[in-house]
Design a protein around this motif. Structure first.
Motif, PDB file in Angstrom:
ATOM      1  N   ALA A 402       0.676  -1.295  -0.560  1.00 61.21           N
ATOM      2  CA  ALA A 402       0.159   0.206  -0.110  1.00 61.21           C
ATOM      3  C   ALA A 402       0.401   1.315   0.195  1.00 61.21           C
ATOM      4  O   ALA A 402       0.275   2.435   0.128  1.00 61.21           O
ATOM      5  N   GLY A 403       1.938   0.990  -0.041  1.00 59.12           N
ATOM      6  CA  GLY A 403       2.934   2.680   0.377  1.00 59.12           C
ATOM      7  C   GLY A 403       4.123   2.769   0.796  1.00 59.12           C
ATOM      8  O   GLY A 403       5.305   3.124   1.047  1.00 59.12           O
ATOM      9  N   ALA A 404       3.786   1.615   2.330  1.00 57.84           N
ATOM     10  CA  ALA A 404       5.037   2.019   2.869  1.00 57.84           C
ATOM     11  C   ALA A 404       5.818   1.924   2.713  1.00 57.84           C
ATOM     12  O   ALA A 404       6.185   0.498   1.796  1.00 57.84           O
ATOM     13  N   SER A 405       7.074   1.727   2.969  1.00 58.70           N
ATOM     14  CA  SER A 405       8.653   1.263   2.862  1.00 58.70           C
ATOM     15  C   SER A 405       9.153   1.018   3.677  1.00 58.70           C
ATOM     16  O   SER A 405       8.218   0.339   4.765  1.00 58.70           O
ATOM     17  N   LEU A 406       9.957  -0.502   2.913  1.00 54.45           N
ATOM     18  CA  LEU A 406      10.068  -1.856   3.635  1.00 54.45           C
ATOM     19  C   LEU A 406      11.708  -1.837   3.724  1.00 54.45           C
ATOM     20  O   LEU A 406      12.642  -1.894   2.733  1.00 54.45           O
ATOM     21  N   VAL A 407      12.150  -2.314   4.961  1.00 56.91           N
ATOM     22  CA  VAL A 407      14.020  -2.248   5.209  1.00 56.91           C
ATOM     23  C   VAL A 407      13.607  -3.615   5.897  1.00 56.91           C
ATOM     24  O   VAL A 407      12.634  -3.731   6.596  1.00 56.91           O
ATOM     25  N   ALA A 420      11.895  -6.036  -0.291  1.00 54.97           N
ATOM     26  CA  ALA A 420      11.437  -5.230   0.804  1.00 54.97           C
ATOM     27  C   ALA A 420      12.805  -3.760  -0.263  1.00 54.97           C
ATOM     28  O   ALA A 420      12.680  -4.240  -1.475  1.00 54.97           O
ATOM     29  N   ASP A 421      12.274  -2.435  -0.217  1.00 55.72           N
ATOM     30  CA  ASP A 421      12.803  -1.718  -1.008  1.00 55.72           C
ATOM     31  C   ASP A 421      14.142  -1.331  -0.634  1.00 55.72           C
ATOM     32  O   ASP A 421      15.333  -1.396  -1.807  1.00 55.72           O
ATOM     33  N   VAL A 422      14.957  -1.694   0.334  1.00 53.28           N
ATOM     34  CA  VAL A 422      16.714  -2.340   1.085  1.00 53.28           C
ATOM     35  C   VAL A 422      16.378  -3.532   1.504  1.00 53.28           C
ATOM     36  O   VAL A 422      15.209  -4.005   2.733  1.00 53.28           O
ATOM     37  N   HIS A 423      16.941  -4.638   1.281  1.00 51.55           N
ATOM     38  CA  HIS A 423      17.669  -5.763   2.656  1.00 51.55           C
ATOM     39  C   HIS A 423      18.773  -6.189   2.340  1.00 51.55           C
ATOM     40  O   HIS A 423      19.811  -5.809   1.868  1.00 51.55           O
ATOM     41  N   LEU A 424      19.054  -5.962   4.183  1.00 56.82           N
ATOM     42  CA  LEU A 424      21.117  -5.444   4.580  1.00 56.82           C
ATOM     43  C   LEU A 424      20.233  -6.815   4.953  1.00 56.82           C
ATOM     44  O   LEU A 424      19.662  -7.894   5.351  1.00 56.82           O
ATOM     45  N   ARG A 425      21.662  -8.096   4.718  1.00 53.29           N
ATOM     46  CA  ARG A 425      21.897  -9.210   4.499  1.00 53.29           C
ATOM     47  C   ARG A 425      23.503  -9.299   5.426  1.00 53.29           C
ATOM     48  O   ARG A 425      24.046  -9.872   5.469  1.00 53.29           O
ATOM     49  N   PRO A 426      23.765  -8.695   7.134  1.00 61.18           N
ATOM     50  CA  PRO A 426      24.293  -9.105   7.924  1.00 61.18           C
ATOM     51  C   PRO A 426      24.807 -10.416   8.076  1.00 61.18           C
ATOM     52  O   PRO A 426      24.123 -11.776   7.904  1.00 61.18           O
ATOM     53  N   ARG A 427      26.243 -10.817   8.657  1.00 57.82           N
ATOM     54  CA  ARG A 427      26.246 -11.709   8.964  1.00 57.82           C
ATOM     55  C   ARG A 427      26.163 -12.007  10.042  1.00 57.82           C
ATOM     56  O   ARG A 427      25.933 -11.305  11.109  1.00 57.82           O
ATOM     57  N   PRO A 428      25.685 -13.424  10.675  1.00 58.06           N
ATOM     58  CA  PRO A 428      24.664 -14.120  11.442  1.00 58.06           C
ATOM     59  C   PRO A 428      25.982 -13.279  12.451  1.00 58.06           C
ATOM     60  O   PRO A 428      27.262 -14.210  12.681  1.00 58.06           O
ATOM     61  N   GLY A 429      25.779 -12.700  13.738  1.00 61.74           N
ATOM     62  CA  GLY A 429      25.846 -12.547  15.071  1.00 61.74           C
ATOM     63  C   GLY A 429      26.529 -11.302  14.960  1.00 61.74           C
ATOM     64  O   GLY A 429      27.586 -10.668  16.219  1.00 61.74           O
ATOM     65  N   THR A 430      26.606 -10.007  13.958  1.00 61.17           N
ATOM     66  CA  THR A 430      26.666  -9.271  13.575  1.00 61.17           C
ATOM     67  C   THR A 430      25.698  -8.036  13.864  1.00 61.17           C
ATOM     68  O   THR A 430      25.863  -6.500  13.755  1.00 61.17           O
ATOM     69  N   ASN A 431      24.316  -8.084  14.453  1.00 60.71           N
ATOM     70  CA  ASN A 431      23.199  -7.288  14.669  1.00 60.71           C
ATOM     71  C   ASN A 431      23.926  -5.661  14.930  1.00 60.71           C
ATOM     72  O   ASN A 431      23.376  -5.374  15.275  1.00 60.71           O
ATOM     73  N   VAL A 432      24.548  -5.704  16.316  1.00 62.77           N
ATOM     74  CA  VAL A 432      25.059  -4.684  17.468  1.00 62.77           C
ATOM     75  C   VAL A 432      25.749  -3.717  16.504  1.00 62.77           C
ATOM     76  O   VAL A 432      25.499  -2.971  16.414  1.00 62.77           O
ATOM     77  N   ALA A 433      26.074  -4.485  15.709  1.00 62.08           N
ATOM     78  CA  ALA A 433      27.341  -3.483  15.125  1.00 62.08           C
ATOM     79  C   ALA A 433      26.146  -2.522  13.330  1.00 62.08           C
ATOM     80  O   ALA A 433      26.261  -1.773  13.709  1.00 62.08           O
ATOM     81  N   LEU A 434      25.694  -3.774  12.786  1.00 58.73           N
ATOM     82  CA  LEU A 434      24.927  -3.376  12.312  1.00 58.73           C
ATOM     83  C   LEU A 434      23.981  -2.328  13.048  1.00 58.73           C
ATOM     84  O   LEU A 434      23.213  -1.063  11.869  1.00 58.73           O
ATOM     85  N   PHE A 435      23.013  -2.329  13.834  1.00 59.34           N
ATOM     86  CA  PHE A 435      22.501  -1.231  14.635  1.00 59.34           C
ATOM     87  C   PHE A 435      23.358   0.106  14.870  1.00 59.34           C
ATOM     88  O   PHE A 435      22.384   0.913  14.815  1.00 59.34           O
ATOM     89  N   HIS A 436      24.266  -0.536  15.299  1.00 62.91           N
ATOM     90  CA  HIS A 436      25.273   1.580  15.706  1.00 62.91           C
ATOM     91  C   HIS A 436      25.396   1.872  14.037  1.00 62.91           C
ATOM     92  O   HIS A 436      25.537   3.048  14.458  1.00 62.91           O
ATOM     93  N   GLY A 437      25.412   1.214  13.173  1.00 65.59           N
ATOM     94  CA  GLY A 437      25.897   2.006  11.943  1.00 65.59           C
ATOM     95  C   GLY A 437      24.444   2.640  11.543  1.00 65.59           C
ATOM     96  O   GLY A 437      24.845   3.483  11.120  1.00 65.59           O
ATOM     97  N   ALA A 484      26.392   1.984   1.276  1.00 64.65           N
ATOM     98  CA  ALA A 484      25.281   2.696   0.655  1.00 64.65           C
ATOM     99  C   ALA A 484      24.153   2.139   1.277  1.00 64.65           C
ATOM    100  O   ALA A 484      22.892   2.948   1.526  1.00 64.65           O
ATOM    101  N   ASP A 485      23.720   0.238   1.796  1.00 63.20           N
ATOM    102  CA  ASP A 485      22.229  -0.197   2.199  1.00 63.20           C
ATOM    103  C   ASP A 485      22.453   0.485   3.156  1.00 63.20           C
ATOM    104  O   ASP A 485      20.476   0.982   4.108  1.00 63.20           O
ATOM    105  N   ILE A 486      23.083   0.774   4.039  1.00 62.88           N
ATOM    106  CA  ILE A 486      22.704   1.173   5.320  1.00 62.88           C
ATOM    107  C   ILE A 486      22.620   2.552   5.783  1.00 62.88           C
ATOM    108  O   ILE A 486      21.455   2.834   6.401  1.00 62.88           O
ATOM    109  N   ARG A 487      22.710   2.718   4.814  1.00 60.39           N
ATOM    110  CA  ARG A 487      22.392   4.712   4.654  1.00 60.39           C
ATOM    111  C   ARG A 487      21.395   4.602   4.176  1.00 60.39           C
ATOM    112  O   ARG A 487      20.320   5.331   4.483  1.00 60.39           O
ATOM    113  N   THR A 488      21.280   3.734   3.086  1.00 63.27           N
ATOM    114  CA  THR A 488      19.674   3.883   2.673  1.00 63.27           C
ATOM    115  C   THR A 488      18.325   3.636   3.556  1.00 63.27           C
ATOM    116  O   THR A 488      17.544   4.082   3.575  1.00 63.27           O
TER     117      THR A 488
END
Length: 897
Positions: A402-407, A420-437, A484-488
């Motif tokens: 319906a129009g909501a962006s999906l990450v 998804a508009d953006v699909h982030l594929r972190p290496r398993p076990g690196t969530n904390v770094a991704l969220f800080h990014g 670039a995906d993290i920024r988007t």
């Protein structure tokens, strides 16, 4: 509101309503063979015709406008409606209107006086009965498109289409071929909406839909995942004939999934336990309840005599009701005298409870799921709701379409990730770094809420200092996610007016799962999108099992009492002691991993396991079995003789969710009623009755003789649930907690005034990124992630005993083509997977869902040994196992292995 007249009667309907809505508001019913209230209107069948200011129009697609005069009783328009229905029926085979036909079309024809002989078409199109739950009779299809729209608009699977031309148009799976080999996920929506009986459920439920259901179905709450779907159970001769999604269900809104809708065949499985079993000379033999309860009571007395109250422990269950969990923890604390009680949320969402409490003050999601309908950005992290929570997954997909962006942040390209508009594929076990990014970009580009952070949050300075060292470029090196995906993704979330965060076990089941929850919670805090500000949905965990939330709410935890009062808090203990009339131990008890360790060391002398097959679902299952074998008394409450029960000294047959009374709490904190639809088999009892029987045998009086009394007593122990009762839930349907008084509504949105932390502010977390417990190396070069698949549930004890096994007959190891070539593995061939802890036998499935170096499997088939692979690494705060990161290697299984 819009006022108009229907047959001379003034009617007020909401703005945007149709003439059909207005007609129904007067109590008049019109034929609507192409219309379902859950779907967008089509106006193709012309059976709902009315006169509107002299014009003949299809009422389902004609908007109600002020002052309009609508006439449904005009003789000419009545004749047109009858002719339209008769024309549709005339093209169908004779059995469409036979005496035994109970479809919407058949009932309409009887109401309009259209004779059965009208249906005179030749039965030449044939049937498709390849699927265990959905049968297609093409000779009854009228090409109304309701099933196709249900599949696309509600389920979001797009598995059906209309094929052919003119009168030969008929529904078909979009992939061609048999229905069983299509993309259908067996939600039953097509069965429930079909107006003619062309698509039906085989067996006793044939022809039963939510529109045609018997007058008195049993209203209950689904006992599978934590979504909390409201279901209507149709019972015939004390057997479940059909389970239907309730159209007024507060979460599911007339939708269901394959498990809740169809997976009840286990109820009458020949493998159901129907009488107690006692171990004698190394063998389990049948016994009476009196004998079994006496053995348990004697064993508990012996354990206490030899090691004190702390030599006894119990693992309660997210599959059990709130009232059963409440009674179990009360029994341990007041009868045995120990806080050694835990529940299986320890294995999944214990980091959610710890993390959300630390960030906001309470151990639950911040906002009602209904508010997702207004979100303009969805951030879905570490979850595959399309398979694990299909009703939620479908609602999220509809919002995105319906129009909501999906990450989507998940290592696998599955479910919502494909949209998804953006699909982030972190290496398993690196969530904390991704969220800080992501947080770095929010702060660096000014996408935070300074007023909210100043007035309602703390920890910004410490977090900002840490984030300075986490620019997207550095985070990309840790996570593998392009900068670039993290920024988007951060900009989509940061610039949204009402962003939403939902997450699953991909966040919690890690060595640093609590840090993952807390650093993910930083995002809505930085945005000011939490706490009833109107600027966002906040954050919500997608709970895996039906009552994961409620089991913890009820105090089935070693350090927390009902309502999350700490056992070390004198005031919380005093409230409980006043109600219970017994002292409460002040030292926290053992968590599940500690129980197993204590058993292996000889310190734990009795362990009661309720509704959890720990040998199939807990990590490093070989060590779990060693613990059970070392414990002098192991009692298991179960439906089937599973892996854990085979190590037990006493096995008790108990009731399933369709066979007992009580309440569950779903993932967004709604209390909902569970009602008994059928009797349990043989002498099986509810867990509630079992706990009472053991307490009685020990000479103890637990009081609260009924589930209703137990919930009422729980409300006296904690203000959090003081306003809840079975009577209120029977009247109102669903009530969220906190609910402090019977005359006050529950708080669907938390923290509208202040957060429940000691200083009333949300707490930002500056937790550092730390590596996972295991890393791949030369000997074990792959990372294994475990999770769920759509057709099965947890250890599969219920879903493998029915038609679901025909939909998904064995477990696969998903791997990338590069890895398949590297290890000499072909699609469909048996493989042996080895870790530092054990090995499993699976079948390879080669595809591109995973990045090279990563593999995935589920744990629904215990015989495969998947949980012998997983390690004992666990979250340092909450002791949740690290199921999502295990280093493994694989090889083709040689013949004879």
């Amino acid at each position: 509101m819009t006022r108009l007249q229907v047959d001379g009667v003034p009617v007020d309907v909401p703005t945007g309503a149709s003439l059909l809505d207005a007609v129904r508001a007067t109590g008049t019913d019109l034929p609507t063979l192409c219309h379902d209230d859950r779907l967008r209107p089509a106006g193709s069948c012309r059976t709902c015709l009315v006169r509107a200011d002299g014009r003949t129009v299809a009422s389902c697609v004609t908007p109600a406008s002020p002052g309009l005069a609508v006439d449904t009783a005009d003789e000419e328009v009545r004749s047109l409606r009858r002719d339209a229905v008769a024309l549709i029926a005339s093209a169908l085979a004779p059995h469409a209107l036979a005496d035994g036909a109970h479809s919407e079309l058949a009932e309409t024809c009887r109401t309009l006086g259209i004779p059965a002989a009208t249906a005179a078409g030749d039965p030449t199109r044939g049937r498709d009965e390849s699927h265990p739950y959905v049968h297609l009779d093409r000779d009854l299809c009228i090409a109304c498109g309701r099933c196709v729209r249900m599949c696309s608009d509600v389920q979001g699977t797009f598995a059906l289409t209309l094929t052919g031309h003119g009168a030969d148009t008929v529904v078909a799976p979009g992939t061609g071929g048999p229905w069983a080999e299509s993309d259908c996920v067996s939600c039953g929506g097509c069965v429930d909406t079909c107006p003619t009986g062309a698509i039906t459920q085989p067996g006793p439920g044939r022809g039963i839909t939510s529109r045609q259901a018997p007058a008195e179905p049993v209203r209950t709450t689904c006992g599978y995942c934590g979504v909390g779907c409201t279901l209507d159970v149709v019972v015939r001769e004390d057997r479940v004939a059909a389970v239907l999604p309730a159209r007024d269900g507060p979460v599911n809104r007339g939708h269901a999934c394959v498990k809740g809708r169809f997976a009840y065949g286990y109820l009458h499985s020949a493998e159901r336990l129907t009488e107690p079993l006692l171990r004698e000379n190394g063998v389990l033999r049948p016994a009476s309840w009196a004998e079994a309860v006496a053995r348990i009571a004697d064993g508990l007395r012996t354990a206490i005599g030899e090691g004190g109250p702390d030599a006894v422990a119990a693992i309660s269950s997210a599959r059990a009701t709130n009232e059963e969990n409440y009674l179990v923890q009360k029994f341990l604390r007041t009868v045995i005298g120990t806080n050694n009680v835990d529940n299986c949320s320890r294995l999944c969402h214990a980091p959610s409870a710890a993390g959300l409490t630390a960030s906001f003050g309470r151990a639950g999601g911040t906002d009602p799921f209904d508010d997702v309908e207004t979100a303009d950005c969805l951030l879905v992290v570490g979850a595959n709701p399309v398979e694990a929570h299909p009703v939620v997954g479908a609602r999220l997909l509809r919002r995105a379409l319906a129009g909501a962006s999906l990450v989507v942040a998940d290592p696998r390209t599955v479910g919502l990730a494909r949209h998804a508009d953006v699909h982030l594929r972190p290496r398993p076990g690196t969530n904390v770094a991704l969220f800080h990014g992501l947080a770095h970009v929010l702060v660096d580009e000014g996408m935070t809420d300074p007023d909210f952070l100043r007035d309602r949050a703390t920890g910004l300075d410490e977090l900002t200092e840490l984030l300075a060292d986490h620019p997207p470029e550095r985070v990309a090196g840790i996570t593998g996610v392009p900068a670039a995906d993290i920024r988007t993704a951060a900009r989509l979330y940061g610039r949204a007016e009402r962003p939403a965060v939902l997450y699953g076990l991909g966040v919690t089941e890690h060595l640093h799962g609590t840090d993952g929850v807390r650093t993910l919670a930083n995002l809505p805090i930085l945005r000011g999108a939490v706490g009833g500000t109107g600027r966002g949905f906040g954050i919500s965990p997608l709970r895996g099992q039906n009552n994961v939330q409620g089991a913890s709410d009820m105090g089935a935890l070693p350090d927390l009492l009902p309502g999350y009062g700490r056992v070390t808090d004198p005031e919380a203990r005093a409230r409980a002691e006043e109600v219970w009339g017994r002292p409460v131990p002040e030292r926290p008890g053992m968590r599940i991993p500690e129980m197993f360790a204590a058993a292996r060391e000889g310190r734990l002398r009795a362990l009661w396991i309720i509704g959890e097959d720990v040998c199939a679902t807990d990590p490093d299952s070989r060590r779990v079995a060693e613990a059970l074998d070392a414990c002098p008394l192991v009692v298991v409450d179960e439906l089937f003789l599973g892996e854990t029960a085979r190590h037990a000294d006493v096995v008790l047959p108990v009731a399933s969710w369709l066979e007992k009374d009580g309440t569950f709490v779903n993932f967004d904190r709604r209390f909902q009623r569970v009602r008994q639809a059928v009797a349990p088999p043989g002498t099986a009892r509810s867990d509630f009755e079992v706990v009472h029987a053991v307490a009685d045998a020990l000479g103890a009086e637990l009081r609260c003789p009924t589930p209703a009394a137990a919930l009422a007593e729980c409300g006296r122990v904690t203000p959090l649930f003081a306003g809840l009762s079975h009577e209120r839930l029977d009247r109102e349907g669903a009530v969220p907690w906190p609910c402090p008084a019977p005359d006050r509504p529950g708080e669907a949105t938390l923290y509208t005034q202040e957060f429940a932390t000691p200083d009333g502010r949300a707490q930002l977390s500056a937790a550092p990124y730390l590596p996972p417990g295991e890393e791949p190396d030369r000997d074990y070069p792959l990372l294994l992630v475990t999770g769920r698949r759509w057709a099965h549930y947890n250890s599969g004890s219920m879903t493998r005993r029915g038609g679901n096994l025909l939909l998904d007959a064995y477990e696969r190891l998903d791997l990338n083509p590069d890895d398949a070539a590297r290890f000499g593995v072909r699609d469909g061939t048996p493989v042996t997977v080895e870790s530092r802890h054990g090995q499993a036998e699976l079948v390879a499935r080669v595809g591109t869902e995973l990045a090279p170096g990563q593999v995935f499997c589920a744990f629904h088939f215990p015989a495969d040994g998947v949980n012998s692979l997983t390690s004992e690494h666990a979250d340092a705060v909450a002791s949740c196992p690290e199921y999502k990161v295990t280093a493994v290697r694989l090889r083709p299984t040689a013949s004879g292995d």
